[in-house]
Design a protein around this motif. Structure first.
Motif, mmCIF file in Angstrom:
data_model
loop_
_atom_site.group_PDB
_atom_site.id
_atom_site.type_symbol
_atom_site.label_atom_id
_atom_site.label_comp_id
_atom_site.label_asym_id
_atom_site.label_seq_id
_atom_site.Cartn_x
_atom_site.Cartn_y
_atom_site.Cartn_z
ATOM 1 N N THR A 184 -4.691 0.356 7.428
ATOM 2 C CA THR A 184 -4.854 -0.558 8.560
ATOM 3 C C THR A 184 -4.693 -1.999 8.099
ATOM 4 N N SER A 185 -3.841 -2.743 8.767
ATOM 5 C CA SER A 185 -3.613 -4.136 8.389
ATOM 6 C C SER A 185 -4.805 -4.997 8.791
ATOM 7 N N LEU A 186 -4.912 -6.151 8.143
ATOM 8 C CA LEU A 186 -6.005 -7.066 8.447
ATOM 9 C C LEU A 186 -5.910 -7.562 9.883
ATOM 10 N N ASN B 178 -12.672 -13.579 -3.863
ATOM 11 C CA ASN B 178 -11.677 -12.532 -4.096
ATOM 12 C C ASN B 178 -10.481 -12.625 -3.153
ATOM 13 N N GLY B 179 -10.650 -13.327 -2.061
ATOM 14 C CA GLY B 179 -9.562 -13.443 -1.091
ATOM 15 C C GLY B 179 -9.864 -14.514 -0.064
ATOM 16 N N PRO B 180 -9.758 -15.790 -0.441
ATOM 17 C CA PRO B 180 -10.098 -16.862 0.507
ATOM 18 C C PRO B 180 -9.224 -16.860 1.753
ATOM 19 N N GLU B 181 -7.996 -16.360 1.606
ATOM 20 C CA GLU B 181 -7.098 -16.361 2.766
ATOM 21 C C GLU B 181 -7.607 -15.454 3.881
ATOM 22 N N LYS B 182 -8.405 -14.441 3.552
ATOM 23 C CA LYS B 182 -8.931 -13.547 4.581
ATOM 24 C C LYS B 182 -9.931 -14.257 5.481
ATOM 25 N N ALA C 22 -7.927 -16.380 7.797
ATOM 26 C CA ALA C 22 -7.272 -15.528 8.784
ATOM 27 C C ALA C 22 -8.256 -15.100 9.873
ATOM 28 N N ALA C 23 -9.488 -14.773 9.492
ATOM 29 C CA ALA C 23 -10.501 -14.371 10.473
ATOM 30 C C ALA C 23 -10.843 -15.518 11.410
ATOM 31 N N LEU D 126 -2.497 -11.234 6.908
ATOM 32 C CA LEU D 126 -2.683 -10.534 8.181
ATOM 33 C C LEU D 126 -1.911 -9.217 8.222
ATOM 34 N N ILE D 127 -0.816 -9.146 7.502
ATOM 35 C CA ILE D 127 -0.036 -7.905 7.507
ATOM 36 C C ILE D 127 -0.369 -7.030 6.306
ATOM 37 N N ALA D 128 -1.210 -7.520 5.423
ATOM 38 C CA ALA D 128 -1.642 -6.729 4.266
ATOM 39 C C ALA D 128 -2.794 -5.824 4.697
ATOM 40 N N PRO D 129 -3.068 -4.744 3.931
ATOM 41 C CA PRO D 129 -4.193 -3.859 4.274
ATOM 42 C C PRO D 129 -5.517 -4.610 4.291
ATOM 43 N N ALA D 130 -6.360 -4.263 5.238
ATOM 44 C CA ALA D 130 -7.658 -4.926 5.343
ATOM 45 C C ALA D 130 -8.562 -4.550 4.174
ATOM 46 N N ARG D 131 -8.477 -3.300 3.731
ATOM 47 C CA ARG D 131 -9.289 -2.816 2.608
ATOM 48 C C ARG D 131 -8.410 -1.997 1.675
ATOM 49 N N ALA D 132 -8.847 -1.907 0.464
ATOM 50 C CA ALA D 132 -8.115 -1.097 -0.506
ATOM 51 C C ALA D 132 -8.167 0.369 -0.096
ATOM 52 N N GLY D 133 -7.006 1.007 -0.089
ATOM 53 C CA GLY D 133 -6.948 2.411 0.279
ATOM 54 C C GLY D 133 -6.912 2.670 1.768
#
Length: 280
Positions: free
Chosen positions: A69-71, A243-247, A250-251, A59-66
């Protein structure tokens, strides 16, 4: 202490659920997902069940590469779109439900004829109804969010109708007879006696309708192709799950919290509207 009981109880439930999640995952990893030769119902690898700290960390990591904005910020922004659609749907569905309740109260033959169809309408799978509403809205030249609102209203009107009708019928006969004895007409009885008596029932229906409207809005976003909303965010996370099951988790977590807050707002409105009734 009474005011603290509810939030403390909710916090305790969350702690217990978190313990069960991590305990199940730890057990599965220790026995390689098999107990006495029988496989566990859900795999406990990181792809199937990410650790809770991994989910919250995403949740505190970037939502997209580059994108800085955090997730969490991204998901909250998408959730506001969904909640707005759910609010519109709840409003429309509640007004329709109240109107039907008044109609059924005064026209018994209409109630007997339409009620079975209303019940049947709620048994049709939403995934079958949603695309049809989206297509009808598109043919009418409406924006996709209007179709999403219609789907939310479709789920919201039924609990309001049933609970409001029960509330309108709740005043004792002695009170109804007294109102008639002083020459009160149907409209006066409705506004002065039946509606005040029905308020607790109406709010009970609204709480159910609020939950249903959020679900309807999320499902509607999956079918309408709006490009915005937590429903679309969930679908996108599902596409890139490997690629990112945790996302994805989180959603879903943010969507669940949004639904809880939506219902809690109605609970606060109920307390305000019925404060004098509770005082008596």
């Amino acid at each position: 202490m009474r005011r603290l009981t509810e939030p403390l109880g909710a916090l305790l439930v969350m702690v217990v659920l978190a313990g069960l999640w991590e305990g199940y995952k730890g057990l599965g990893r220790a026995v390689d997902d098999r107990i006495l030769g029988i496989g566990l119902p859900v795999a406990t690898d990181d792809l199937s069940m990410p650790h809770l700290w991994t989910i919250f960390g995403s949740l505190i990591a970037p939502a997209r590469a580059g994108d800085p904005t955090s997730l969490a910020v991204y998901l909250i922004g998408e959730t506001t779109v969904t909640l707005r659609e759910a609010l519109y749907g709840l409003t429309a569905g509640s007004l329709l439900g109240l109107a039907l309740a008044v109609l059924f109260l005064h026209l018994t033959p209409v109630s007997r004829g339409l009620m079975p169809w209303l019940v049947a309408s709620q048994t049709v799978p939403l995934v079958a109804i949603a695309p049809m509403i989206v297509i009808w809205g598109g043919k009418a030249g409406l924006q996709p969010w209007v179709a999403v609102t219609g789907i939310a209203a479709y789920l919201a009107f039924f609990p309001v109708t049933i609970n409001s009708l029960r509330g309108l019928k709740s005043p004792p006969k002695v009170q109804l007879e007294f109102m008639r004895s002083v020459g009160a007409g149907r409209a006066r009885v409705l506004w002065s006696l039946r509606f005040p008596a029905a308020l607790p029932y109406v709010f009970a229906g609204l709480r159910l309708a609020a939950t249903a409207s959020v679900v309807g809005a999320i499902v509607g976003e999956l079918s309408a192709g709006t490009g915005r909303g937590i429903g679309r965010a969930i679908l996108t996370s599902a596409y890139y799950y490997s690629n990112g099951p945790e996302k994805l988790y989180a959603a879903v977590l943010v969507a669940a919290i949004a639904g809880i807050l939506f219902v809690q707002v109605l609970a606060l409105l109920e307390r305000f509207a019925l404060r004098n009734r509770h005082a008596r």
